[in-house]
Design an enzyme around this catalytic site. Structure first.
Site, short mmCIF file in Angstrom:
data_model
loop_
_atom_site.label_atom_id
_atom_site.label_comp_id
_atom_site.label_asym_id
_atom_site.label_seq_id
_atom_site.Cartn_x
_atom_site.Cartn_y
_atom_site.Cartn_z
N CYS A 110 42.37 44.31 38.56
CA CYS A 110 43.02 43.22 37.81
C CYS A 110 43.41 43.66 36.39
O CYS A 110 44.37 44.40 36.23
CB CYS A 110 42.15 41.98 37.84
SG CYS A 110 43.09 40.50 37.48
N HIS A 167 38.84 40.85 43.13
CA HIS A 167 37.48 40.82 42.62
C HIS A 167 36.56 40.51 43.79
O HIS A 167 37.02 40.14 44.87
CB HIS A 167 37.30 39.71 41.58
CG HIS A 167 38.12 39.89 40.33
ND1 HIS A 167 37.89 40.90 39.44
CD2 HIS A 167 39.13 39.15 39.82
CE1 HIS A 167 38.75 40.78 38.41
NE2 HIS A 167 39.51 39.74 38.63
N1 GLN Z 1 44.08 39.16 31.65
C1 GLN Z 1 44.72 39.49 32.89
C2 GLN Z 1 45.55 38.36 33.49
O1 GLN Z 1 45.26 37.20 33.31
C3 GLN Z 1 43.70 40.01 33.89
C4 GLN Z 1 42.70 38.98 34.36
C5 GLN Z 1 41.61 39.59 35.21
O2 GLN Z 1 41.22 40.72 34.98
N2 GLN Z 1 41.11 38.84 36.16
O3 GLN Z 1 46.53 38.64 34.15
#
Ligand code: GLN
Length: 227
Positions: A85, A183
């Site tokens: 992510c 995740h």
């Molecule tokens: N900040 C990033 C987004 O919102 C990644 C979020 C995350 O790592 N879950 O796209």
């Protein structure tokens, strides 16, 4: 790497899964935690992990990881990298955060990210496009929408959920650098993917581990309920 910055989603569990699957097979495994306050990045690790986090933390992670080019050298020498992510966005060529700021990523994967209209939150399942993996699943929680460069392969094709949010793709694979929006932690929910990364790192096929059909059945049942 840098769980003090990219540790929001429990992706550190990926390190525990990799180490345990190695130990079950009789290999020695050591988890090295690299913090953003460290002065150098160890370059001799076999696998590097980057988790997800907030936009501001991602920017700080790029600043730390770009310093000295240690990660680039490790990748050039054959290290395996998994970015999840925010980690995917950091490993890519550029990302624009929710406040409209665009900045360069590490450029280890040809993928760019821009904010979507709303956050993608929920279960995500894909058909894995990497040899040795079937269906991949996890949960996603991100604003970014990522576009693969022309020669970059996706990690999976979306069956349910958003993934990259472009072209029905999820994640990216470039050499031994693997990126995903999953995740879970991803490697706990998808041990086949853990074993692909481990076989790259140890340079040989890994012996199979005992299977637990009840666990596989339970996972499949839960996924059916959620999809
Ligand atoms: N900040 C990033 C987004 O919102 C990644 C979020 C995350 O790592 N879950 O796209």
């Amino acid at each position: 790497m840098v769980p003090d910055l990219l540790g929001t989603y429990g992706d550190r569990g990926n390190a525990l899964v990799l180490a345990q699957r190695l130990r079950w097979r009789g290999y020695a495994a050591e988890i090295v935690t690299v913090l953003s306050s460290d002065t150098t990045l160890p370059e001799s690790c076999e696998i590097y992990l980057l988790g997800g986090g907030e936009d501001v933390a991602q920017q700080a992670a790029v600043d730390f990881l770009a310093r000295g080019d240690g990660l680039h050298r490790a990748v050039a020498s054959g290290a395996v990298v998994l970015g999840v992510c925010g980690g995917l966005q950091v490993l890519g060529t550029a990302f624009t955060t929710g406040d409209g700021r665009t900045r360069s990523g590490l450029g280890l994967v040809d993928i760019t990210t821009e904010p979507g209209e709303r956050r993608a939150i929920g279960e995500l399942s894909t058909r894995g496009e990497l040899a040795g993996v079937g269906t991949l699943s996890g949960f996603e929680n991100h604003l970014g929408r990522s576009r693969l460069g022309e020669h970059t392969r996706p990690l999976g094709t979306v069956l349910h959920g958003t993934g990259n949010g472009t072209g029905g793709t999820e994640g990216a694979v470039s050499g031994r650098v693997v990126c995903t929006y999953l995740h879970g932690p991803a490697l706990a929910r998808n041990p086949e993917l853990a074993d692909v990364l481990l076989s790259w790192a140890v340079g040989e096929r890994l012996s199979p581990l005992p299977e637990f059909p009840e666990l596989t059945e339970l996972r499949e049942r839960r996924l059916r309920v959620r999809s």
